[in-house]
Design a protein around this motif. Structure first.
Motif, PDB file in Angstrom:
ATOM      1  N   UNK A   1     -16.584 -17.717 -22.460  1.00 43.92           N
ATOM      2  CA  UNK A   1     -16.941 -18.597 -23.588  1.00 43.92           C
ATOM      3  C   UNK A   1     -15.921 -18.478 -24.715  1.00 43.92           C
ATOM      4  N   UNK A   2     -15.859 -19.543 -25.496  1.00 42.43           N
ATOM      5  CA  UNK A   2     -14.953 -19.530 -26.648  1.00 42.43           C
ATOM      6  C   UNK A   2     -15.592 -18.765 -27.796  1.00 42.43           C
ATOM      7  N   UNK A   3     -14.744 -18.153 -28.608  1.00 42.72           N
ATOM      8  CA  UNK A   3     -15.240 -17.455 -29.803  1.00 42.72           C
ATOM      9  C   UNK A   3     -14.251 -17.691 -30.936  1.00 42.72           C
ATOM     10  N   UNK A   4     -14.722 -17.493 -32.157  1.00 38.32           N
ATOM     11  CA  UNK A   4     -13.859 -17.731 -33.310  1.00 38.32           C
ATOM     12  C   UNK A   4     -12.620 -16.822 -33.229  1.00 38.32           C
TER      13      UNK A   4
ATOM     14  N   UNK B   1     -21.265  -5.878 -35.285  1.00 44.22           N
ATOM     15  CA  UNK B   1     -21.803  -6.162 -36.628  1.00 44.22           C
ATOM     16  C   UNK B   1     -20.702  -6.523 -37.620  1.00 44.22           C
ATOM     17  N   UNK B   2     -19.472  -6.050 -37.393  1.00 48.86           N
ATOM     18  CA  UNK B   2     -18.395  -6.339 -38.352  1.00 48.86           C
ATOM     19  C   UNK B   2     -17.751  -7.705 -38.101  1.00 48.86           C
ATOM     20  N   UNK B   3     -18.333  -8.490 -37.187  1.00 48.69           N
ATOM     21  CA  UNK B   3     -17.783  -9.814 -36.921  1.00 48.69           C
ATOM     22  C   UNK B   3     -18.543 -10.866 -37.717  1.00 48.69           C
ATOM     23  N   UNK B   4     -17.808 -11.601 -38.552  1.00 46.64           N
ATOM     24  CA  UNK B   4     -18.436 -12.642 -39.372  1.00 46.64           C
ATOM     25  C   UNK B   4     -19.025 -13.755 -38.501  1.00 46.64           C
ATOM     26  N   UNK B   5     -18.424 -13.979 -37.351  1.00 45.99           N
ATOM     27  CA  UNK B   5     -18.853 -15.088 -36.500  1.00 45.99           C
ATOM     28  C   UNK B   5     -19.640 -14.620 -35.284  1.00 45.99           C
ATOM     29  N   UNK B   6     -20.060 -13.356 -35.320  1.00 48.00           N
ATOM     30  CA  UNK B   6     -20.702 -12.766 -34.143  1.00 48.00           C
ATOM     31  C   UNK B   6     -21.896 -13.552 -33.629  1.00 48.00           C
ATOM     32  N   UNK B   7     -22.740 -14.034 -34.534  1.00 51.57           N
ATOM     33  CA  UNK B   7     -23.941 -14.753 -34.085  1.00 51.57           C
ATOM     34  C   UNK B   7     -23.549 -16.054 -33.384  1.00 51.57           C
ATOM     35  N   UNK B   8     -22.614 -16.801 -33.984  1.00 51.24           N
ATOM     36  CA  UNK B   8     -22.203 -18.063 -33.345  1.00 51.24           C
ATOM     37  C   UNK B   8     -21.517 -17.792 -32.014  1.00 51.24           C
TER      38      UNK B   8
ATOM     39  N   UNK C   1     -31.184  -1.838 -28.280  1.00 46.05           N
ATOM     40  CA  UNK C   1     -29.823  -1.287 -28.416  1.00 46.05           C
ATOM     41  C   UNK C   1     -29.812   0.197 -28.055  1.00 46.05           C
ATOM     42  N   UNK C   2     -30.766   0.936 -28.629  1.00 47.16           N
ATOM     43  CA  UNK C   2     -30.800   2.384 -28.384  1.00 47.16           C
ATOM     44  C   UNK C   2     -31.107   2.681 -26.921  1.00 47.16           C
ATOM     45  N   UNK C   3     -32.079   1.946 -26.360  1.00 46.52           N
ATOM     46  CA  UNK C   3     -32.456   2.178 -24.963  1.00 46.52           C
ATOM     47  C   UNK C   3     -31.253   1.978 -24.035  1.00 46.52           C
ATOM     48  N   UNK C   4     -30.438   0.940 -24.324  1.00 45.32           N
ATOM     49  CA  UNK C   4     -29.302   0.619 -23.453  1.00 45.32           C
ATOM     50  C   UNK C   4     -28.063   1.449 -23.781  1.00 45.32           C
ATOM     51  N   UNK C   5     -28.138   2.271 -24.823  1.00 38.14           N
ATOM     52  CA  UNK C   5     -26.984   3.107 -25.181  1.00 38.14           C
ATOM     53  C   UNK C   5     -25.851   2.322 -25.816  1.00 38.14           C
ATOM     54  N   UNK C   6     -26.192   1.191 -26.430  1.00 42.72           N
ATOM     55  CA  UNK C   6     -25.172   0.366 -27.101  1.00 42.72           C
ATOM     56  C   UNK C   6     -24.894   0.996 -28.470  1.00 42.72           C
ATOM     57  N   UNK C   7     -23.616   1.189 -28.830  1.00 43.82           N
ATOM     58  CA  UNK C   7     -23.305   1.867 -30.097  1.00 43.82           C
ATOM     59  C   UNK C   7     -23.870   1.132 -31.320  1.00 43.82           C
ATOM     60  N   UNK C   8     -24.024   1.887 -32.408  1.00 42.79           N
ATOM     61  CA  UNK C   8     -24.607   1.348 -33.649  1.00 42.79           C
ATOM     62  C   UNK C   8     -23.808   0.201 -34.253  1.00 42.79           C
ATOM     63  N   UNK C   9     -22.528   0.126 -33.922  1.00 42.06           N
ATOM     64  CA  UNK C   9     -21.682  -0.948 -34.454  1.00 42.06           C
ATOM     65  C   UNK C   9     -22.029  -2.320 -33.898  1.00 42.06           C
ATOM     66  N   UNK C  10     -22.950  -2.356 -32.951  1.00 39.94           N
ATOM     67  CA  UNK C  10     -23.367  -3.635 -32.365  1.00 39.94           C
ATOM     68  C   UNK C  10     -24.792  -3.984 -32.773  1.00 39.94           C
ATOM     69  N   UNK C  11     -25.042  -5.283 -32.895  1.00 47.03           N
ATOM     70  CA  UNK C  11     -26.396  -5.811 -33.102  1.00 47.03           C
ATOM     71  C   UNK C  11     -26.789  -6.515 -31.806  1.00 47.03           C
ATOM     72  N   UNK C  12     -28.002  -6.263 -31.332  1.00 53.42           N
ATOM     73  CA  UNK C  12     -28.482  -7.013 -30.163  1.00 53.42           C
ATOM     74  C   UNK C  12     -29.043  -8.338 -30.658  1.00 53.42           C
ATOM     75  N   UNK C  13     -28.449  -9.440 -30.193  1.00 56.49           N
ATOM     76  CA  UNK C  13     -28.895 -10.770 -30.625  1.00 56.49           C
ATOM     77  C   UNK C  13     -30.097 -11.226 -29.820  1.00 56.49           C
ATOM     78  N   UNK C  14     -30.072 -10.995 -28.516  1.00 58.24           N
ATOM     79  CA  UNK C  14     -31.143 -11.507 -27.659  1.00 58.24           C
ATOM     80  C   UNK C  14     -31.116 -10.790 -26.322  1.00 58.24           C
ATOM     81  N   UNK C  15     -32.215 -10.944 -25.609  1.00 55.50           N
ATOM     82  CA  UNK C  15     -32.265 -10.504 -24.216  1.00 55.50           C
ATOM     83  C   UNK C  15     -32.569 -11.752 -23.387  1.00 55.50           C
ATOM     84  N   UNK C  16     -31.786 -11.963 -22.334  1.00 55.59           N
ATOM     85  CA  UNK C  16     -31.961 -13.144 -21.479  1.00 55.59           C
ATOM     86  C   UNK C  16     -32.524 -12.717 -20.130  1.00 55.59           C
TER      87      UNK C  16
END
Ligand SMILES: Cc1cc2nc3c(=O)[nH]c(=O)nc-3n(C[C@H](O)[C@H](O)[C@H](O)COP(=O)(O)O)c2cc1C
Length: 173
Positions: free
Chosen positions: A38-41, A84-91, A123-138
């Motif tokens: 996918x494309x990203x900013x 989390x430090x990405x301004x366009x992360x959600x998009x 996030x914690x259950x999957x061992x994803x570092x704190x610098x990430x936000x979980x947007x969704x689960x599909x």
């Protein structure tokens, strides 16, 4: 003229009930690849995707995502996180989600977007570092029932589309 992409967009629906058929590995791979491509900013790709296939993990996700208990019944799920430090992360991550959902539907596999941020338990259950936000689960899987027959509950075209100026008539020639 037929347009496979439009037909996928036109018919895709949120699937919340899955049958028990497994999804082949190459199909799972294409779904994840669709996210990756996918494309990203600024092409920063500030995302990470965690594939969950084990039943125990799927049950845990179903318990952790309040608005997606049916994840527990999916054939597999993908946790979508962005930096989390990405301004366009959600998009950017939303665009990757849409790519995965549409690619799955093109293969006859249903899915849905479950949860919206605030998923630190996931996030914690999957061992994803704190610098990430979980947007969704599909959750993904073959739909348990035939859905919609191409019908969608959406606002009328003229209510959400204007031509040249806001609220000018939306007649396209
Ligand atoms: C940003 C976003 C968040 C959503 N969150 C949830 C959710 O937490 N749980 C859920 O069951 N569905 C969720 N959905 C699915 C929508 O409820 C669903 O797509 C919408 O009602 C339209 O239904 P349809 O896709 O079947 O036409 C979400 C969809 C989007 C785009």
């Amino acid at each position: 003229m037929s347009n496979a992409v439009f037909d996928t967009v036109r018919t895709v629906l949120a699937v919340r009930e899955f049958d028990q058929r497994p999804v082949a590995g190459d199909v799972v791979g294409r779904i994840l690849e669709a996210g990756r491509l996918s494309a990203s900013s600024m092409n920063k790709q500030p995302w990470h995707f965690v594939l969950v296939r084990e039943r125990e993990g799927l049950a845990r996700l179903g318990a952790l995502v309040r608005t997606g208990p049916y994840i527990a019944e999916a054939a597999f799920a993908v946790i979508v996180a962005y930096r989390r430090d990405s301004r366009f992360g959600v998009s950017d991550a939303s665009r990757a989600i849409q790519s995965m959902v549409l690619t799955a539907w093109g293969e006859g596999v249903g899915s849905n977007w479950a949860g919206f941020m605030g998923l630190d338990g996931v996030r914690e259950w999957a061992g994803i570092p704190e610098g990430y936000e979980v947007l969704a689960v599909l959750p993904f899987g073959y739909p348990a029932h035939q859905l919609g027959r191409g019908k969608k509950n959406r606002l009328p075209f003229g209510e959400v589309v204007s031509v040249e100026r806001y609220r000018a008539s939306a007649e396209l020639s």
